[in-house]
Design a protein around this motif. Sequence first.
Motif, short mmCIF file in Angstrom:
data_model
loop_
_atom_site.label_atom_id
_atom_site.label_comp_id
_atom_site.label_asym_id
_atom_site.label_seq_id
_atom_site.Cartn_x
_atom_site.Cartn_y
_atom_site.Cartn_z
N ARG A 37 4.16 26.50 -0.89
CA ARG A 37 4.28 25.38 -1.83
C ARG A 37 4.17 24.09 -1.04
O ARG A 37 5.00 23.82 -0.16
N LEU A 38 3.15 23.32 -1.34
CA LEU A 38 2.93 22.04 -0.69
C LEU A 38 3.55 20.92 -1.52
O LEU A 38 3.57 20.99 -2.75
N SER A 39 4.02 19.91 -0.82
CA SER A 39 4.58 18.75 -1.49
C SER A 39 3.96 17.48 -0.94
O SER A 39 3.63 17.40 0.24
N CYS A 40 3.82 16.50 -1.80
CA CYS A 40 3.29 15.19 -1.41
C CYS A 40 4.27 14.14 -1.93
O CYS A 40 4.56 14.12 -3.14
N ALA A 41 4.77 13.33 -1.02
CA ALA A 41 5.69 12.26 -1.39
C ALA A 41 4.99 10.92 -1.23
O ALA A 41 4.45 10.63 -0.16
N GLY A 65 -3.17 10.44 4.21
CA GLY A 65 -2.05 10.80 5.07
C GLY A 65 -2.50 11.73 6.18
O GLY A 65 -3.70 11.96 6.38
N GLN A 66 -1.52 12.29 6.87
CA GLN A 66 -1.82 13.20 7.98
C GLN A 66 -2.22 14.59 7.49
O GLN A 66 -2.86 15.34 8.22
N GLY A 67 -1.87 14.89 6.28
CA GLY A 67 -2.17 16.21 5.75
C GLY A 67 -1.18 17.25 6.26
O GLY A 67 -0.34 16.98 7.11
N THR A 68 -1.29 18.44 5.72
CA THR A 68 -0.46 19.55 6.15
C THR A 68 -1.36 20.77 6.36
O THR A 68 -2.20 21.09 5.51
N GLN A 69 -1.19 21.41 7.50
CA GLN A 69 -2.06 22.54 7.87
C GLN A 69 -1.61 23.82 7.18
O GLN A 69 -0.43 24.19 7.24
N ARG A 116 3.12 17.39 -11.03
CA ARG A 116 3.50 16.06 -10.56
C ARG A 116 4.78 15.63 -11.25
O ARG A 116 5.05 16.03 -12.38
N ASP A 117 5.55 14.81 -10.56
CA ASP A 117 6.77 14.23 -11.11
C ASP A 117 6.65 12.73 -10.95
O ASP A 117 6.84 12.19 -9.86
N ASN A 118 6.28 12.05 -12.02
CA ASN A 118 6.05 10.61 -11.95
C ASN A 118 7.33 9.83 -11.66
O ASN A 118 7.29 8.77 -11.06
N ALA A 119 8.45 10.37 -12.06
CA ALA A 119 9.73 9.69 -11.80
C ALA A 119 10.11 9.76 -10.32
O ALA A 119 10.69 8.82 -9.77
N LYS A 120 9.76 10.88 -9.69
CA LYS A 120 10.10 11.06 -8.27
C LYS A 120 8.93 10.71 -7.34
O LYS A 120 9.07 10.78 -6.13
N ASN A 121 7.80 10.38 -7.94
CA ASN A 121 6.60 10.04 -7.15
C ASN A 121 6.19 11.17 -6.22
O ASN A 121 5.91 10.96 -5.03
N THR A 122 6.17 12.37 -6.77
CA THR A 122 5.78 13.53 -5.98
C THR A 122 4.68 14.32 -6.67
O THR A 122 4.53 14.28 -7.90
N GLN A 130 0.85 -1.19 0.00
CA GLN A 130 0.00 0.00 0.00
C GLN A 130 0.89 1.25 0.00
O GLN A 130 1.79 1.38 0.81
N VAL A 131 0.62 2.15 -0.92
CA VAL A 131 1.39 3.38 -1.00
C VAL A 131 1.02 4.30 0.16
O VAL A 131 -0.16 4.49 0.46
N GLN A 132 2.03 4.86 0.79
CA GLN A 132 1.83 5.84 1.85
C GLN A 132 2.06 7.23 1.27
O GLN A 132 2.98 7.44 0.46
N LEU A 133 1.24 8.18 1.71
CA LEU A 133 1.35 9.56 1.23
C LEU A 133 1.74 10.46 2.39
O LEU A 133 1.15 10.37 3.47
N VAL A 134 2.73 11.31 2.16
CA VAL A 134 3.19 12.23 3.19
C VAL A 134 3.17 13.64 2.62
O VAL A 134 3.90 13.95 1.67
N GLU A 135 2.33 14.48 3.20
CA GLU A 135 2.20 15.87 2.78
C GLU A 135 3.07 16.77 3.65
O GLU A 135 3.23 16.51 4.85
N SER A 136 3.61 17.82 3.05
CA SER A 136 4.44 18.77 3.79
C SER A 136 4.36 20.13 3.14
O SER A 136 3.84 20.27 2.02
N GLY A 137 4.89 21.12 3.84
CA GLY A 137 4.99 22.46 3.28
C GLY A 137 3.99 23.46 3.78
O GLY A 137 4.05 24.64 3.43
#
Length: 116
Positions: free
Chosen positions: A19-23, A107-111, A71-77, A1-8
């Motif tokens: 600028r928000l990022s999702c890995a 994910g946890q999201g980013t506020q 989106r960057d499909n190579a970096k999965n972001t 299962q893919v995990q998503l981590v938001e930041s920024g």
Amino acid sequence: QVQLVESGGGLVQAGGSLRLSCAASGSIFSINVMGWYRQAPGKERELVALITRGGTPTYANSVKGRFTISRDNAKNTLDLQMNSLKPEDTAVYYCNTAPEPAVFSWGQGTQVTVSS
């Protein structure tokens, strides 16, 4: 299962930018549409921007002209550039497949907090 981590996320004055990022922990290349969602206190989660695997974006009217999804499909972001922020943009922002029902666990999201 893919995990998503938001930041920024953070606190910014009205008119400012973030600028928000999702890995993603796994490949998103095969996912046709990815999106950014937000949920403000007491409100339902809403989809604010989505992007196809080929890079075609679509925006909610409320953010059109101010937000840019990429989106960057190579970096999965997955990124969301947010300009000219308004207090009504205050919310927790999440990424996931689009539209709902989302494929991955949330994910946890980013506020993001925009002060007037």
